[in-house]
Design an enzyme around this catalytic site. Structure first.
Site, short mmCIF file in Angstrom:
data_model
loop_
_atom_site.label_atom_id
_atom_site.label_comp_id
_atom_site.label_asym_id
_atom_site.label_seq_id
_atom_site.Cartn_x
_atom_site.Cartn_y
_atom_site.Cartn_z
CG ASP A 1 123.33 -0.83 -13.42
OD1 ASP A 1 123.46 0.26 -14.30
OD2 ASP A 1 122.08 -1.14 -12.70
CG HIS B 1 126.76 -2.67 -14.72
ND1 HIS B 1 125.43 -2.89 -15.34
CD2 HIS B 1 127.75 -3.18 -13.93
CE1 HIS B 1 125.92 -3.56 -14.27
NE2 HIS B 1 126.15 -3.81 -13.58
#
Length: 490
Positions: A281, A315
């Protein structure tokens, strides 16, 4: 020692004397640090002086009593050794080279848990190994659940150091019973007293998973040198902490949903430096509580410096949000490199989550990203916030209306991207007062602005397939000394 001031002087020299002869691309390419100059491989022994335009702070290595207790491989009483040393006044618990299997470990005041090179501390995979529940904050909401693999609450002068490795829980009930079916604000009612928000696997069929390292309500926290793998949730999460140093970590959580690298939660006076991150993430994120629960707590993340970090996969290379109810302010990020993250620098909030950020500066950043390089996303997805993810859905200003303002970005090199600058504000709270200075960007699209005002782009160059500005509800856009070049079509 990094010569940050020297980099600034070189860039200034190029600006004053070399602009006519040396393109901005070349100036930044020569002056900015590269991937092989930042990250954990380049961690110096001592912390260099911290310079920030927003605050003054001196971060010094902590000291501990001379007492030391060494744990050998195969021994299972790490917590007991910590408790005994803490009761004696503190010291260092050393994990010798070898493999250790443990449930939750709780640090106490004046304790340094040191993992020598070759020490591997693996955490068990069953909920029973993380009970009883402890007070924690999960995705910006206070509750009682599994907490963290390495946890501390209310401790002062604690450290986690060494060249060893932490490995999160493997297959077992911790992962199997993690809450994934909804967003947390729909699960934990903000009107329920915190003491009654207990998720131990009995009060509900699910639990909230443990972070890998998560001190809460602590002062003088030092985390250095370790490698982290296989987290069940976020990796490093200081919450409600003050005077925190995180340096030289190697974090790997690729493929792990919600496997954030470093999340600063409602903490003050924080330094993050020389970390290498490959995550499932966001690599580094700054947060400050979520929704009405975050407003109730009302504690900002502030006075933060992030420098010399390498975000290799994730991300976002550096993200603010989306939980920012208590506000994020006075953040200075400089001399970092992103080499393949989905997004470079990302600001994200959601209409139902509140807060936002102000007084934030980025300088001397090099990036190659898959999607957007510089991204503001204040709407989110319908999956999480329903109709409020559409700017056409009318929402009146309220206590949870987020805002971002007073943001400066200077000396930014974007080698590859889809969108160089992409802004999605919200109609009732437009993005305000953002300055881009000396940005070189390559990408498919130059600039998309929705719901923004007082945006200034100056002394910058963009080479893109589409150089037209896509704008909706924008006022006060200034472009000064901006060179736009359309890529040649094959």
């Amino acid at each position: 020692m990094r010569n940050v001031r020297g980099i600034g002087i070189l860039l200034l020299f190029g600006l004053l004397f070399g602009c006519k002869s040396i393109p901005l691309e070349k100036q930044l390419e020569r002056a900015l640090l590269k991937a092989d100059q930042v990250g954990a491989d380049h961690l110096p022994a001592d912390v260099e002086p911290v310079e920030s335009p927003f605050f003054e702070a001196t971060f010094t290595r902590p000291t501990f009593p001379q007492r030391q207790d060494t744990v050998r491989a195969g021994e299972r009483d790490i917590q007991r050794r910590i408790d005994q040393l803490a009761a004696a006044g503190g010291g260092t618990v050393v994990l010798d080279s070898g493999h250790y299997l443990s449930g939750r470990i709780e640090l106490k005041s004046n304790i340094n848990l040191h993992l020598v090179e070759g020490a591997v501390l693996e955490f068990k995979a069953d909920m029973a190994d993380f009970l009883p529940v402890v007070f924690t904050r999960n995705e910006g909401v206070e509750l009682y659940s599994l907490g963290a693999c390495i946890y501390a609450n209310g401790a002062k002068n604690i450290a986690l150091t060494g060249k060893g490795k932490l490995v999160g829980p493997g297959k077992g009930s911790v992962r199997e019973r993690t809450m994934t079916h909804d967003v947390i604000e729909n699960i934990v009612d903000s009107n329920t007293p915190v003491a009654d928000r207990v998720y131990d696997g009995k009060t509900a069929d699910y639990i909230f998973p443990p972070a890998l390292i998560a001190p809460i309500n602590c002062q003088q926290v030092w985390i250095e040198g370790l490698s982290l793998e296989r987290s069940a949730f976020w990796n490093v999460v200081p919450t409600y902490c003050e005077n925190v140093v995180i340096r030289g970590l190697r974090i790997h959580s690729v493929g792990i949903q919600r496997g954030d690298g470093i999340d600063i939660e409602s903490s003050k006076n924080v330094l993050v430096e020389y970390c290498t991150l490959n995550t499932g993430d966001d690599c580094i994120a700054i947060k400050a509580g979520r929704g009405y629960d975050g407003l109730r707590v009302n504690r900002p993340s502030e006075n933060i410096v992030v420098r010399y970090c390498l975000s290799a996969q994730g991300h976002g290379g550096f993200t603010i949000g989306s939980e920012t109810a208590g506000m994020v302010r006075q953040v200075y990020v400089h001399d970092c490199v992103f080499t393949g993250t989905d997004v470079g620098i990302r600001f994200k909030t959601r209409r139902p989550r509140g807060g936002g950020g102000e007084k934030i500066r980025f300088e001397n950043i090099r990036m190659d990203v898959v999607h957007s390089a510089l991204r503001w996303d204040m709407l989110g997805q319908a999956l999480h916030v329903g109709n409020q993810a559409s700017r056409d859905y009318k929402v009146e200003k309220n206590a949870l209306t987020p805002r971002f303002s007073q943001i400066n970005l200077k000396n930014i090199y974007i080698g590859t991207s889809s969108d160089c600058i992409k802004v999605e504000g919200i109609p009732e709270s437009v993005l305000e007062q953002v300055t881009f200075d000396r940005v070189y960007g390559r990408g498919k699209n130059y600039l998309s602005l929705k719901d923004a005002k007082d945006i200034q782009i100056k002394n910058s160059t963009f080479v893109c397939d589409v150089i037209a500005v896509d704008s909706v509800n924008v006022s006060g856009l200034e472009q000064e000394n901006v060179v736009l070049t359309q890529k040649k079509q094959l």
